[in-house]
Design a protein around this motif. Structure first.
Motif, PDB file in Angstrom:
ATOM      1  N   LYS A  59       0.809  -1.219   0.000  1.00  0.00           N
ATOM      2  CA  LYS A  59       0.000   0.000   0.000  1.00  0.00           C
ATOM      3  C   LYS A  59       0.843   1.270   0.000  1.00  0.00           C
ATOM      4  O   LYS A  59       0.312   2.375   0.124  1.00  0.00           O
ATOM      5  N   LEU A  60       2.155   1.128  -0.141  1.00  0.00           N
ATOM      6  CA  LEU A  60       3.064   2.263  -0.074  1.00  0.00           C
ATOM      7  C   LEU A  60       3.089   3.016  -1.406  1.00  0.00           C
ATOM      8  O   LEU A  60       3.373   2.432  -2.461  1.00  0.00           O
ATOM      9  N   ASP A  61       2.811   4.314  -1.367  1.00  0.00           N
ATOM     10  CA  ASP A  61       2.867   5.168  -2.552  1.00  0.00           C
ATOM     11  C   ASP A  61       4.325   5.542  -2.825  1.00  0.00           C
ATOM     12  O   ASP A  61       4.942   6.284  -2.060  1.00  0.00           O
ATOM     13  N   LEU A  62       4.876   5.024  -3.921  1.00  0.00           N
ATOM     14  CA  LEU A  62       6.268   5.271  -4.285  1.00  0.00           C
ATOM     15  C   LEU A  62       6.399   6.225  -5.469  1.00  0.00           C
ATOM     16  O   LEU A  62       7.476   6.349  -6.050  1.00  0.00           O
ATOM     17  N   SER A  63       5.316   6.905  -5.814  1.00  0.00           N
ATOM     18  CA  SER A  63       5.334   7.734  -7.021  1.00  0.00           C
ATOM     19  C   SER A  63       6.331   8.882  -6.925  1.00  0.00           C
ATOM     20  O   SER A  63       6.902   9.295  -7.941  1.00  0.00           O
ATOM     21  N   LEU A  91      11.244  -0.414  -9.414  1.00  0.00           N
ATOM     22  CA  LEU A  91      12.531  -0.513 -10.102  1.00  0.00           C
ATOM     23  C   LEU A  91      12.374  -0.258 -11.599  1.00  0.00           C
ATOM     24  O   LEU A  91      13.159   0.488 -12.201  1.00  0.00           O
ATOM     25  N   ASP A  92      11.390  -0.856 -12.192  1.00  0.00           N
ATOM     26  CA  ASP A  92      11.166  -0.669 -13.637  1.00  0.00           C
ATOM     27  C   ASP A  92      11.014   0.811 -13.980  1.00  0.00           C
ATOM     28  O   ASP A  92      11.429   1.258 -15.058  1.00  0.00           O
ATOM     29  N   GLY A  93      10.419   1.573 -13.068  1.00  0.00           N
ATOM     30  CA  GLY A  93      10.186   2.988 -13.317  1.00  0.00           C
ATOM     31  C   GLY A  93      11.367   3.885 -13.013  1.00  0.00           C
ATOM     32  O   GLY A  93      11.231   5.114 -13.066  1.00  0.00           O
ATOM     33  N   VAL A 177      25.450  -4.853  -7.575  1.00  0.00           N
ATOM     34  CA  VAL A 177      24.400  -4.007  -8.131  1.00  0.00           C
ATOM     35  C   VAL A 177      23.991  -4.540  -9.496  1.00  0.00           C
ATOM     36  O   VAL A 177      24.787  -5.190 -10.186  1.00  0.00           O
ATOM     37  N   ARG A 178      22.749  -4.297  -9.865  1.00  0.00           N
ATOM     38  CA  ARG A 178      22.291  -4.626 -11.215  1.00  0.00           C
ATOM     39  C   ARG A 178      21.190  -3.653 -11.618  1.00  0.00           C
ATOM     40  O   ARG A 178      20.542  -3.025 -10.787  1.00  0.00           O
ATOM     41  N   GLN A 179      21.031  -3.544 -12.922  1.00  0.00           N
ATOM     42  CA  GLN A 179      19.952  -2.739 -13.466  1.00  0.00           C
ATOM     43  C   GLN A 179      18.700  -3.589 -13.582  1.00  0.00           C
ATOM     44  O   GLN A 179      18.754  -4.756 -13.985  1.00  0.00           O
ATOM     45  N   VAL A 180      17.560  -2.996 -13.214  1.00  0.00           N
ATOM     46  CA  VAL A 180      16.252  -3.636 -13.368  1.00  0.00           C
ATOM     47  C   VAL A 180      15.351  -2.610 -14.047  1.00  0.00           C
ATOM     48  O   VAL A 180      14.994  -1.599 -13.438  1.00  0.00           O
ATOM     49  N   GLY A 181      14.994  -2.835 -15.283  1.00  0.00           N
ATOM     50  CA  GLY A 181      14.251  -1.826 -16.025  1.00  0.00           C
ATOM     51  C   GLY A 181      15.074  -0.560 -16.102  1.00  0.00           C
ATOM     52  O   GLY A 181      16.259  -0.579 -16.469  1.00  0.00           O
ATOM     53  N   ALA A 182      14.486   0.559 -15.709  1.00  0.00           N
ATOM     54  CA  ALA A 182      15.225   1.818 -15.675  1.00  0.00           C
ATOM     55  C   ALA A 182      15.868   2.073 -14.319  1.00  0.00           C
ATOM     56  O   ALA A 182      16.552   3.080 -14.138  1.00  0.00           O
ATOM     57  N   GLY A 183      15.654   1.158 -13.355  1.00  0.00           N
ATOM     58  CA  GLY A 183      16.140   1.370 -12.001  1.00  0.00           C
ATOM     59  C   GLY A 183      17.351   0.533 -11.657  1.00  0.00           C
ATOM     60  O   GLY A 183      17.900  -0.203 -12.493  1.00  0.00           O
ATOM     61  N   ARG A 184      17.755   0.637 -10.408  1.00  0.00           N
ATOM     62  CA  ARG A 184      18.961  -0.047  -9.935  1.00  0.00           C
ATOM     63  C   ARG A 184      18.655  -0.741  -8.608  1.00  0.00           C
ATOM     64  O   ARG A 184      18.022  -0.166  -7.720  1.00  0.00           O
ATOM     65  N   SER A 214      24.241   8.215  -6.999  1.00  0.00           N
ATOM     66  CA  SER A 214      24.352   7.753  -8.382  1.00  0.00           C
ATOM     67  C   SER A 214      23.177   6.860  -8.767  1.00  0.00           C
ATOM     68  O   SER A 214      22.598   6.991  -9.849  1.00  0.00           O
ATOM     69  N   LEU A 215      22.785   5.975  -7.877  1.00  0.00           N
ATOM     70  CA  LEU A 215      21.718   5.023  -8.195  1.00  0.00           C
ATOM     71  C   LEU A 215      20.348   5.700  -8.264  1.00  0.00           C
ATOM     72  O   LEU A 215      19.477   5.249  -9.017  1.00  0.00           O
ATOM     73  N   THR A 216      20.158   6.759  -7.487  1.00  0.00           N
ATOM     74  CA  THR A 216      18.843   7.410  -7.466  1.00  0.00           C
ATOM     75  C   THR A 216      18.674   8.436  -8.583  1.00  0.00           C
ATOM     76  O   THR A 216      17.574   8.983  -8.753  1.00  0.00           O
ATOM     77  N   ALA A 217      19.724   8.705  -9.326  1.00  0.00           N
ATOM     78  CA  ALA A 217      19.662   9.749 -10.355  1.00  0.00           C
ATOM     79  C   ALA A 217      18.803   9.363 -11.550  1.00  0.00           C
ATOM     80  O   ALA A 217      18.566  10.189 -12.428  1.00  0.00           O
ATOM     81  N   HIS A 218      18.307   8.123 -11.601  1.00  0.00           N
ATOM     82  CA  HIS A 218      17.549   7.640 -12.764  1.00  0.00           C
ATOM     83  C   HIS A 218      16.047   7.845 -12.612  1.00  0.00           C
ATOM     84  O   HIS A 218      15.286   7.462 -13.483  1.00  0.00           O
ATOM     85  N   LYS A 219      15.638   8.436 -11.471  1.00  0.00           N
ATOM     86  CA  LYS A 219      14.231   8.778 -11.304  1.00  0.00           C
ATOM     87  C   LYS A 219      14.128  10.166 -10.696  1.00  0.00           C
ATOM     88  O   LYS A 219      14.702  10.434  -9.636  1.00  0.00           O
ATOM     89  N   THR A 220      13.409  11.043 -11.351  1.00  0.00           N
ATOM     90  CA  THR A 220      13.242  12.408 -10.879  1.00  0.00           C
ATOM     91  C   THR A 220      12.069  12.484  -9.912  1.00  0.00           C
ATOM     92  O   THR A 220      11.010  11.912 -10.161  1.00  0.00           O
ATOM     93  N   VAL A 221      12.279  13.188  -8.825  1.00  0.00           N
ATOM     94  CA  VAL A 221      11.209  13.405  -7.855  1.00  0.00           C
ATOM     95  C   VAL A 221      10.923  14.895  -7.781  1.00  0.00           C
ATOM     96  O   VAL A 221      11.746  15.729  -8.156  1.00  0.00           O
ATOM     97  N   ASP A 222       9.750  15.230  -7.310  1.00  0.00           N
ATOM     98  CA  ASP A 222       9.338  16.623  -7.173  1.00  0.00           C
ATOM     99  C   ASP A 222       9.624  17.082  -5.753  1.00  0.00           C
ATOM    100  O   ASP A 222       8.926  16.697  -4.812  1.00  0.00           O
ATOM    101  N   PRO A 223      10.655  17.924  -5.550  1.00  0.00           N
ATOM    102  CA  PRO A 223      10.999  18.336  -4.181  1.00  0.00           C
ATOM    103  C   PRO A 223       9.935  19.205  -3.529  1.00  0.00           C
ATOM    104  O   PRO A 223       9.937  19.377  -2.307  1.00  0.00           O
TER     105      PRO A 223
END
Length: 471
Positions: A59-63, A91-93, A177-184, A214-223
Motif C-alpha cells: 500500500k506504499l505510494d512510491l510515485s 525498479l522498472d520505473g 548491483v544490477r539494473q532492473v528496467g530503468a532502475g537499480r 548515483s543510483l537514485t539519479a535515474h528517477k526524478t522526484v518533485d521536491p
C-alpha cells in the motif's frame, strides 16, 4: 576588468547538482530504531527527504520516491507476492532499492526479493578484508577507499546480470548491483552499513552516499511535493485502546491487545491511579521481537517479544513496562524510570501467578548485590554507577518501602505524585522524588535514603515535609 572576469566565470559550465533523494526506509518487515530515520541521517542528510513505511509495502505510494531502503526482515513476516511486484514496478520505473541482508539457516524474507532478481543470500561467512572490484568507479563515481569497514556477515550468490562491487578475501561478493528496467537494485551484506539506534556509526559514508546518489539519479522526484511516512493501515477499537497494525502483524495484534486489557486493571491496582490524562490511547504492533516503546499517548509492542505466544510472561512484563512509562507522566522518574516500569511488570506477573516474575526480581537483586552486598553504601546516583546496581537497588527500595510503609506503598506514592506536582513544573529531581515518597507515607525519608547510600538533601527540593515531620 573585474566585471568581465566575473562574466567569464559564469560562462564556464557547472556540474549540475545531483537530483534530490526522496527515500523511504521500510520498517514493516522488521522494525528497528535504526531504520526509523537513523539510516537517512547517516547517509542522506541534506540530500533530500526521508520517510518511514510503517504499513504494508503493497500500500506504499512510491510515485514521488526514488530510493527504497530495505533490510532482510523477519521470517515471521514474509514478503507478500503483491509487495514483490510493487518493488519490481518501482525498479522498472527508475527507482533505486537498497537491500541490506545476510543469509541464515532460516532465510530472511529478503532472500525472496534477491532471488526474484537472480541473486541469493548464502550462509557462507565473508572473510575480511574486503576489496573493491573493477567496476567500482563506474558505479560509485568516487575513488575506491583504501579500507572498507565491515562488521562481518555473509557472502552473496550472483547471477550473470549482477556486477560485484566489493569482494571478500576469497574473492566472493558481499556488495553488488544490477539494473532492473530503468532502475537499480543494490544488494549488500548488513555489516557494511551503520546499525546503532543513535546513528553514531556512519560507517563507509564516504562511498555509500555517492553510490546512493548515483543510483537514485535515474528517477526524478518533485521536491515541492512531500512523500509522507506511511502509518500502519488497520485500526480497531479494543477496550480503551485504538489498536494499530498492518497486514503482516495482523496475526499477532488482537492477542496482544487482549493482554493489555488483562494487564490494565492490575496496573491501576498497583498504582492506585489511572494513566496520566491523555496517555495510552493507542497500541501499535511492531514487527519485531526486540521490545517496544512508549510515546505517552501511544505504546508500541514487539509482536513476538520473548518468543510470544509460546512464552507469555515476557510479553506481560513488556506491556506493563511500556504502559508504566505513561503512568508516571507527566514527570518521568529520575534514575529509575526504566526500573520502575519493569518492576510494575514484575508485580503484574506476580498478581497473575507467574513464577517467572519472582525469578526475574531475584536475579536482578542478586546482580545488584555484587556491587553493594547490603544495599547500604553504593550511591546509584553517582556518575558511572553500574546498570545492575541501579536496577537492583531500585527494586530493593521498592520492596523495602512496601515492607515498611505498605500495604500499597507504591499506590500511595503515585497518589502523592499526582497531588503535589503542579502542572508546568520545570523538572523532577531525585530529591523531589524522595520528598514525594515522604509525603506519600507520612514520614521524612531523606535520612533513610542517605542510609542506603543515596546522595539526597531536602534543601535541594521545594516540596514540603510531611505534616509534623522533620529530620
Amino acid at each position: 576588468m573585474l566585471k568581465i572576469f566575473t562574466l567569464a566565470l559564469l560562462a564556464i559550465p557547472q556540474d549540475p547538482a545531483p537530483p534530490p533523494v526522496h527515500s523511504v526506509c521500510d520498517i514493516s518487515q522488521e522494525f528497528s530504531f535504526y531504520m526509523d530515520g537513523r539510516f537517512a541521517r547517516q547517509y542522506l542528510d541534506g540530500r533530500g527527504r526521508d520517510a518511514r513505511n510503517w504499513g504494508s509495502l503493497t500500500k506504499l505510494d512510491l510515485s514521488n520516491t526514488n530510493l527504497l531502503v530495505l533490510t532482510g526482515g523477519d521470517r515471521r513476516i514474509p514478503y507478500a507476492e503483491a509487495a514483490l511486484v510493487h518493488i519490481e514496478q518501482f525498479l522498472d520505473g527508475g527507482g533505486a532499492v537498497l537491500l541490506m541482508a545476510d543469509g541464515a539457516d532460516k532465510m530472511p524474507p529478503g532472500a525472496a526479493l534477491a532471488e526474484r532478481f537472480g541473486a541469493g543470500l548464502s550462509t557462507d561467512a565473508a572473510v575480511k578484508p574486503l576489496a573493491p572490484g573493477g567496476a567500482w568507479q563506474d558505479w560509485v563515481g568516487a575513488a575506491a577507499p583504501e579500507q572498507i569497514v565491515y562488521r562481518g556477515g555473509r557472502v552473496l550468490e550472483l547471477g550473470e546480470d549482477w556486477t560485484p562491487l566489493l569482494r571478500d578475501q576469497k574473492k566472493r561478493p558481499v556488495l553488488a548491483v544490477r539494473q532492473v528496467g530503468a532502475g537499480r537494485l543494490l544488494l549488500g551484506s548488513r555489516g557494511l552499513f551503520g546499525q546503532n539506534p543513535d546513528a553514531s556509526d556512519p560507517v563507509n559514508a564516504e562511498w555509500v552516499t555517492p553510490l546512493l546518489l548515483s543510483l537514485t539519479a535515474h528517477k526524478t522526484v518533485d521536491p515541492k511535493r512531500r512523500h509522507d511516512s506511511t502509518w500502519a493501515e488497520h485500526e480497531e477499537a479494543v477496550g480503551p485502546l485504538t489498536l494499530e497494525y498492518h497486514d503482516g502483524t495482523a496475526p499477532f495484534a488482537r492477542a496482544i491487545a487482549d493482554e493489555y486489557v488483562a494487564v490494565r486493571p492490575h496496573l491501576v491496582a498497583l498504582t492506585g491511579v489511572e494513566p496520566a490524562p491523555g496517555m495510552i490511547k493507542r497500541l501499535l504492533i511492531l514487527p519485531t521481537g526486540g521490545g517496544g516503546f512508549s510515546s505517552g499517548e501511544r505504546i508500541a509492542i514487539g509482536a513476538w517479544w520473548g518468543n510470544y505466544p509460546e512464552n507469555r510472561y515476557p510479553m506481560i512484563e513488556l506491556i506493563s513496562h511500556e504502559a508504566g512509562h505513561s503512568w508516571v507522566l507527566p514527570y518521568a522518574e529520575p534514575l529509575w524510570n526504566e526500573p520502575i516500569a519493569t518492576y510494575l511488570g514484575i508485580q503484574v506477573g506476580e498478581r497473575l501467578g507467574m513464577p517467572e516474575a519472582q525469578q526475574t526480581l531475584d536475579r536482578q537483586l542478586a546482580a545488584g548485590r555484587r556491587h553493594d552486598p547490603d544495599y547500604a553504601s553504593a550511591d546509584p546516583l553517582a556518575a558511572g554507577a553500574p546498570r545492575d546496581l541501579i536496577w537492583g537497588k531500585s527494586y530493593f527500595v521498592f520492596e523495602e518501602l512496601e515492607r515498611l510503609h505498605g500495604p500499597g506503598a507504591l499506590a500511595k506514592y503515585f497518589h502523592a505524585k499526582r497531588e503535589h506536582l503542579a502542572p508546568g513544573r520545570p523538572g523532577y529531581s531525585f530529591d523531589d522524588l524522595v520528598a514525594v515518597w515522604s509525603l506519600a507515607v507520612g514520614h521524612d525519608l531523606f535520612g533513610w535514603f542517605r542510609g542506603l547510600g543515596f546522595d539526597v538533601d531536602r534543601t535541594r527540593t521545594g516540596l514540603p515535609a510531611p505534616p509534623g515531620q522533620s529530620e
